[in-house]
Design an enzyme around this catalytic site. Sequence first.
Site, mmCIF file in Angstrom:
data_model
loop_
_atom_site.group_PDB
_atom_site.id
_atom_site.type_symbol
_atom_site.label_atom_id
_atom_site.label_comp_id
_atom_site.label_asym_id
_atom_site.label_seq_id
_atom_site.Cartn_x
_atom_site.Cartn_y
_atom_site.Cartn_z
ATOM 1 N N SER A 141 -28.098 32.019 -17.006
ATOM 2 C CA SER A 141 -29.081 30.942 -17.027
ATOM 3 C C SER A 141 -30.050 31.109 -15.847
ATOM 4 O O SER A 141 -30.750 32.111 -15.770
ATOM 5 C CB SER A 141 -28.370 29.588 -17.010
ATOM 6 O OG SER A 141 -29.247 28.543 -17.339
ATOM 7 N N ASP B 175 -29.184 29.395 -28.881
ATOM 8 C CA ASP B 175 -29.261 28.697 -27.590
ATOM 9 C C ASP B 175 -30.314 27.597 -27.678
ATOM 10 O O ASP B 175 -31.518 27.868 -27.700
ATOM 11 C CB ASP B 175 -29.621 29.707 -26.495
ATOM 12 C CG ASP B 175 -29.418 29.154 -25.090
ATOM 13 O OD1 ASP B 175 -29.492 27.926 -24.917
ATOM 14 O OD2 ASP B 175 -29.208 29.957 -24.162
ATOM 15 N N HIS C 208 -25.878 28.188 -25.499
ATOM 16 C CA HIS C 208 -26.087 28.633 -24.116
ATOM 17 C C HIS C 208 -24.786 29.085 -23.448
ATOM 18 O O HIS C 208 -24.804 29.908 -22.540
ATOM 19 C CB HIS C 208 -26.719 27.496 -23.305
ATOM 20 C CG HIS C 208 -27.299 27.917 -21.996
ATOM 21 N ND1 HIS C 208 -28.217 28.936 -21.879
ATOM 22 C CD2 HIS C 208 -27.098 27.450 -20.733
ATOM 23 C CE1 HIS C 208 -28.559 29.079 -20.613
ATOM 24 N NE2 HIS C 208 -27.884 28.205 -19.893
#
Length: 725
Positions: free
Chosen positions: A595, A670, A702
């Site tokens: 991320s 995601d 995600h």
Amino acid sequence: MRIIRFFNLAIFTLLLIHPLLGQEKKVSLESVFKQGIFFQENIQGINWMNDGQYYSSLDQSQGYPRVIKINISTGKEEEVLIDGKKLGLEFSEYELNKEETKALVASEVEPIYRRSTQANYHLIDLESGDCQKLMDGEKISYATLSPDNDKVAFVKDNDLYYISLKDQQLHRVTHDGQRNQIINGAADWVYEEEFSMAKAFEWSPDGEQIAFLRFDETKVPEYHMQIWGNLYPYDYSFKYPKAGENNALVSIHVRHLEDNKTVTLDSGNENDIYLPRIYWTGTPNHLAFIRLNRLQNQLDIFQAQTTTGESSILLTETSDTYVDLDYNDNLLFLENNKGFIRTSEKDGYKHIYHHNKNGKLISQVTSGNWEVSELVGVDEKDENVYYISTEKSPLERKLFVIKMNGKSKRLLTEAKGTHHINMSPDFKYFIDKHTTTDQPLRISLHNQKGKEIKLLKSNTALKERISQYAFASKTFFEFETVDGTMLNGYMMRPADFDPYHEYPVLMYVYGGPGSQDVTNEWGGTRDFWHQHLVSEGYIVACIDNRGTGGRGKAFKHSTYGQLGKLETQDQIAGARYLADLPYVDNNRIGIWGWSYGGYLSSLSLMLGNDIFKTAIAVAPVTNWRYYDTIYTERYLKPPQLNPSGYDDNSPINHVKKLKGDFLLIHGTGDDNVHFQNSVDLVNSLIAADKQFETFYYPNRNHGIYGGNTTWHLYSMMTDFIKRKL
């Protein structure tokens, strides 16, 4: 000149051979991801009971769910309040009413996004044992019993409802809910993700009113994800406001159940705002709420009259950067209209402030060059404020108590490490969930003075299991960067560490605003993967760059308007610092992250191509123009006001600098950091004629998990590290 200091919160010092030398059992990938032998035991669903002598918890040890009643003084189970086997329910959540006569349990809980769910709900009469299925088993969201025990409110198909338990009548509060258009009583995607909320309604203390948020998403652009697995893949679309685009129009309403009248509260003339919190104040017919402007550099606390909708501002706070909104809900309204307690960063560190009912400051309760991380509770009778802070170390979290006048401060948790506290409502007891880097979860019961009464969970079996493996402790260090900033880090070295041997290094980074990875607490799955790499002869290191939390406003807000710039400089400086150590192979330094960490690992390899050889980026943001409004604009302003802040540190604009080995990983499903980020980075790398490796996980979100996914992911990353580092 660079100042170098090493310190250790574990049990050995720099260059001493790890005490587990001689242990030949390595941490394998199978032991971490298939056998799960390093997971720690926990106590879930703790609920303090009214008499002050018991608490309840959710127990799964019998192979089915039970809610059990535990005696505080003995720590022993005395009664089964809810027996899932008898009821035939595999429930995973429960909530007792105030009188402890009824309970709501949720089964077949189905996640929607990160915090939103829908489930089957049953109302259980704890005295008679009767079990009532709500809505004939239809899945609903956020079922909540009213304080007067007469009603249950919930959200279904974007509308707010309640059931009257006396006559089983269903009452529909709103009628305009429609997917991707109008939401009543539940948060939209961006509020859920960035303001940590899913349920968006609250019962009044008397159970006669329901306050709720309404989201008008009509003008918010839709994002489309293709879902694979059928003969013809299909599109899943949802409203997602990217930086600079339209947000939902949000309003606050109160339903008066007696006359079925709905009142809209006045939140000002500006529509492009955020309304992230609502609070019943304890004063009849008064609701407080927080308003943030679009730039999030002004926070207003309002108080509104729910019968008329009229409102007034109690307090306003502004900032040159942004006003931090506490995700821990560090705003408490005192009983009998005696004002409120809140936290603020306005003096440079997050501290506690006491205001009267009109918002006027009475006193600053805490002060110093350290931060309050959580306001645990306020004992109004004894005028004590309980809070968790970094006063002893920015790497630790400990519980303190202080008088509301700021005097008589006492430390209640002496042990080094990180303490998570669950305080009883009468403030006579607290449960301490305590860990360090070397000690897994230890759960204990304490009295209000901090004295331990009972050890509830020790994870002794896990500690014994770990002792059979070549587990590496974390050595903490700090170093000074070229501009004089001191940064904290940790290092994990092989059990048979030889200071005269050169080791490859893999750095792990997250590094986003307010985050913190360098802490004295037990780790999770990624730490166990790092243990495997260390057992294979790697050093794993982590450095908290500027912009991370625990060290005050100036340090955290230093990255404002230029995300990625200082963070990348600090990671590169950290790699150079490590490269100078005599036992580090300076030609084999890599970095990985997920991320925000994937964003920084990408930038670090491109901008630090003379020091980093390898990088893995999992689900990275590659262009902040693709991320959501609330998070991105809080730290960068909208792109219309700060285009260079978006473009100067986008990995997409630095692909020509790529020299090392790069692995890019993303899930196509995601909903948070969209697959679009990696698609555009791949296109830019191709245009720059750069070779790299990439892998996508169909339909994974995600977190990239489900079935064999986690094993596959970490096996692939391990193979890449061993081939390229």
